[in-house]
Design an enzyme around this catalytic site. Structure first.
Site, PDB file in Angstrom:
ATOM      1  N   HIS A  73      47.092  60.515  30.548  1.00 37.03           N
ATOM      2  CA  HIS A  73      48.276  59.820  30.223  1.00 37.03           C
ATOM      3  C   HIS A  73      49.527  60.413  29.661  1.00 37.03           C
ATOM      4  CE1 HIS A  73      45.256  56.759  31.096  1.00 37.03           C
ATOM      5  NE2 HIS A  73      46.351  55.819  31.303  1.00 37.03           N
ATOM      6  N   GLU A 101      48.246  51.911  43.522  1.00 40.30           N
ATOM      7  CA  GLU A 101      49.494  53.063  43.735  1.00 40.30           C
ATOM      8  C   GLU A 101      49.766  53.257  45.076  1.00 40.30           C
ATOM      9  OE1 GLU A 101      47.241  53.090  41.222  1.00 40.30           O
ATOM     10  OE2 GLU A 101      48.720  52.837  39.292  1.00 40.30           O
TER      11      GLU A 101
END
Lengths: 352, 324
Positions: free
Chosen positions: B129, B60
């Site tokens: 998540h 990321e």
């Protein structure tokens, strides 16, 4: 000196015969080497004066000097073309000077004045001069390697042929962003040269005591399919030759290059650090390898007249004096800058 | 006018911008050949090719760094952070680099880039998540923060975000991906920072965002059955924040309820409540009520997750409390 080699003969890093020996490329043209010397002298004078101004309280905050590391910045800058991109760390004064930013604007930025390179909004750790393609000095270790990839990716997509050169310290090689950046650059074959300025000290700690390999950058290169490249970072002829080869390789589309330049900072990590933790013998040995007198002697050997070098040295002193004078004469920044340029419309409004 | 899902609207909106501007590129994990883990980028790889729709490793920081470097040198990247929870591993790039660079360089650097991310709960994915992190983004000067609630707004706001000269965090609420709505034919471009009044009512003002908008509208239906008519405002973006639309409505109704998916402390509703308290105090006829997820990580089990997130019943109850 290290030469860039084909993958076929990649083994351990090439430590080479530093500063001379068989198999070296021919030195760069004399006028280029003289220009490199001029850059190094100006960096040394600029940063020495910045340090004095800190001591007098005229420069506030902190500062990280590259005294002793000038041959890396100058050698690489001399090998770049004007449209190539530079990314540097908070130890970025030399890299900013090397791309041609104004000494006055830089000194004024260090002093927090209106005439500053960023009008006082960035400070010593964030020197940026986009017109000179000096795309920023970044103060969070590791991040800018990933950002340098983006500039290189953009050059590749836009087919400009420009190369990005990204400088960082030995300490950076142990943070995750370094590894993410190296992998992506290799996978995408980006035109980026990563230059580790290994000055042996990660802030106050010897890099060797916190790193799993002896050469923090070069020994990691094979993990990303790259050749290990090691260069004497205190030898301007060596850095110039390595830079030229690395940049050329990138420009032909061969993918990234990772260079480890072995060097030494003459002072501590930052303004607040006298660097007393370093063994006296080590400091003494590296001061004896100071890149500036060493390169000066070699230029004289190459036939450059003493007076040419003296003129450069005098010119540098005059230029730094003028920069300090002009920076001191500049008023503090206009207070409206506090709320300017958060957004592209020039303002900082978050509501309507 | 075509009916499409929120999910398909993402690809539709990206395609509209990539067709228009060759400098727009899409980058992220699985966004290309795989069409995205939420299937929100299906078809783009085939249509625009691997040079403009680029798959990345699980990195990321490298994704956002590459986007930033590209944005400062002539491209307009759309980066995907697969789950908004993953912002925690690249927050340095977001908060320290992307958000601050224009300011620190006194305007030398422009960063026209969009970071899309699947945000929020409802999918039983558990605490790593499912977070709603729009309030993290809102707290950092230099970031614009957008969260559409309908397929139409996905297209219009995405276009506005891509064309904006500043960095925009674009939160796609993952529980909305299968929802459907009408999207007008032709080019669609909205303006950032303009809220939408989804329902008019004189008794209270309910301000919601993204997945909480349809829930607030459902609560409004229930309240109408008991004679309580509420205005439902879809904020659509947190930065810029449309204070004008909210304040105008509160001045008419005298009551404010915020419906936030983010956990309680420092949620965006706290900022809205504070602005209203500061600027509309004498128009208020009751307490400001915030309906939020409690200050807990989201649990995985369906019964627990449903109990944690603001429900229609809790919104109804919140409106009733505001009317006291």
């Amino acid at each position: 000196m290290t030469e860039l080699r084909d993958r076929s003969d990649a083994g351990g890093p090439t430590t080479g015969a530093v500063g001379g020996g068989a198999g070296l490329p021919a030195p760069a043209p004399l006028e280029v080497r003289i220009a490199v010397y001029k850059m190094m002298v100006e960096m040394r004078d600029f940063e020495s004066r910045a340090y004095d101004l800190f001591m007098q309280g005229l420069v506030k905050g902190t500062s990280h000097l590259g005294l002793g590391q000038e041959a890396v910045a100058a050698g690489f800058a001399a090998a770049m073309r004007p449209s190539d991109y530079t990314f540097a760390t908070y130890r970025g004064h030399n890299h900013t000077l090397a791309r041609g930013a104004s000494m006055t604007a830089m000194m004024a930025e260090l002093m927090g004045r209106r005439a500053g390179l960023m009008a006082g909004k960035g400070g010593s750790m964030h020197l940026t001069s986009v017109p000179h393609r000096m795309m920023g000095s970044y103060a969070i270790v590791g991040a800018h390697l990933t950002i340098a990839n983006g500039a290189a990716w953009s050059s590749k997509v836009r087919r400009t042929g420009d190369v990005t050169v990204c400088f960082f310290g030995d300490g950076t090689t142990n943070i995750g962003a370094f590894h993410e950046a190296l992998n992506l650059a290799a996978v995408w074959k980006l035109p980026v040269v990563f230059v580790c300025e290994n000055n042996r000290w990660m802030e106050y700690t010897p890099i060797s005591s916190v790193t799993a390999v002896a050469r923090p950058a070069a020994d990691r290169a094979p993990a990303y399919g790259l050749d290990p490249v090691l260069v004497d970072g205190n030898d301007a002829d060596a850095t110039l030759a390595t830079a030229s080869a690395a940049i050329q390789r990138c420009r032909t589309g061969a993918g990234p290059v990772l260079v480890e330049a072995e060097t030494y900072r003459h002072g501590g990590h930052s303004r607040a650090d006298p660097g007393k933790y370093r063994p006296d013998e080590e400091v003494k040995a590296w001061l004896a390898r100071d890149p500036i007198p060493r390169f000066r002697a070699r230029l004289l050997e190459s036939g450059v007249e003493e007076v040419v070098l003296q003129r450069i040295e005098e010119g540098s002193r005059v230029a730094v004096d003028a920069a300090v004078r002009e920076a001191e004469a500049s008023p503090p920044p206009d207070l409206s800058l506090v709320e300017s340029d958060v957004w592209a419309d020039g303002g900082s409004s978050w509501r309507r | 006018m075509a009916e499409m899902t929120y999910r398909d609207a993402v690809a539709h909106g990206i395609a509209q911008e990539m067709d228009r501007d060759p400098t727009v590129v899409l980058i992220g994990e699985d966004v290309g050949a795989a069409g995205g883990v939420f299937k929100a980028t299906v078809g783009l790889f085939d249509r625009f090719g691997p040079d403009r729709v680029v798959d990345t490793p699980i990195s990321e920081q490298a994704i956002l760094g590459a986007s930033m470097g590209a944005a400062m040198t002539g491209l307009r990247p759309i980066a995907e952070v697969m789950f908004s929870d993953f912002f925690a591993v690249c927050w340095d790039l977001v908060a320290n680099e992307i958000a601050k660079t224009r300011y620190m360089t006194n305007g030398q650097v422009s960063l026209p880039l969009v970071i899309r991310s699947a945000n929020g709960g409802g999918a039983r994915f558990g605490a790593q998540h499912s977070q709603s992190v729009e309030n993290w983004a809102m707290a950092v000067p230099g970031l614009k923060v957008v969260a559409p609630s309908t397929p139409r707004d996905v297209v219009g706001l995405l276009a506005a975000a891509v064309r904006d000269p500043d960095p925009v965090l674009f939160f796609e609420q993952k529980s909305l991906y299968p929802t459907k709505g009408d999207v007008p034919e032709g080019e669609l471009v909205d303006e950032l920072g303009v809220a939408a009044v989804r329902r008019h009512g004189g008794h209270a003002t309910v301000v919601a965002l993204a997945a909480m908008v349809p829930r607030a509208l459902e609560a409004a239906d229930h309240l109408a059955e008991e004679g309580v008519e509420v205005t439902v405002i879809d904020l659509r973006s947190l930065v810029p924040l449309d204070v004008t639309t909210v304040a105008t409505s509160v001045r008419q109704t005298g009551h404010l309820v915020t419906v936030e998916e983010n956990p309680r402390l420092c949620g965006w509703g706290a900022e809205v409540a504070s602005i209203v308290a500061e600027e509309c105090l004498f128009d208020l006829d009751g307490p400001i009520v915030r309906v939020t997820t409690p200050h807990v990580p989201l649990p995985a089990a369906d019964a627990l997750e449903d109990a944690a997130m603001p429900s229609v019943a809790r919104i109804v109850e919140g409106v009733r409390r505001s009317l006291c």
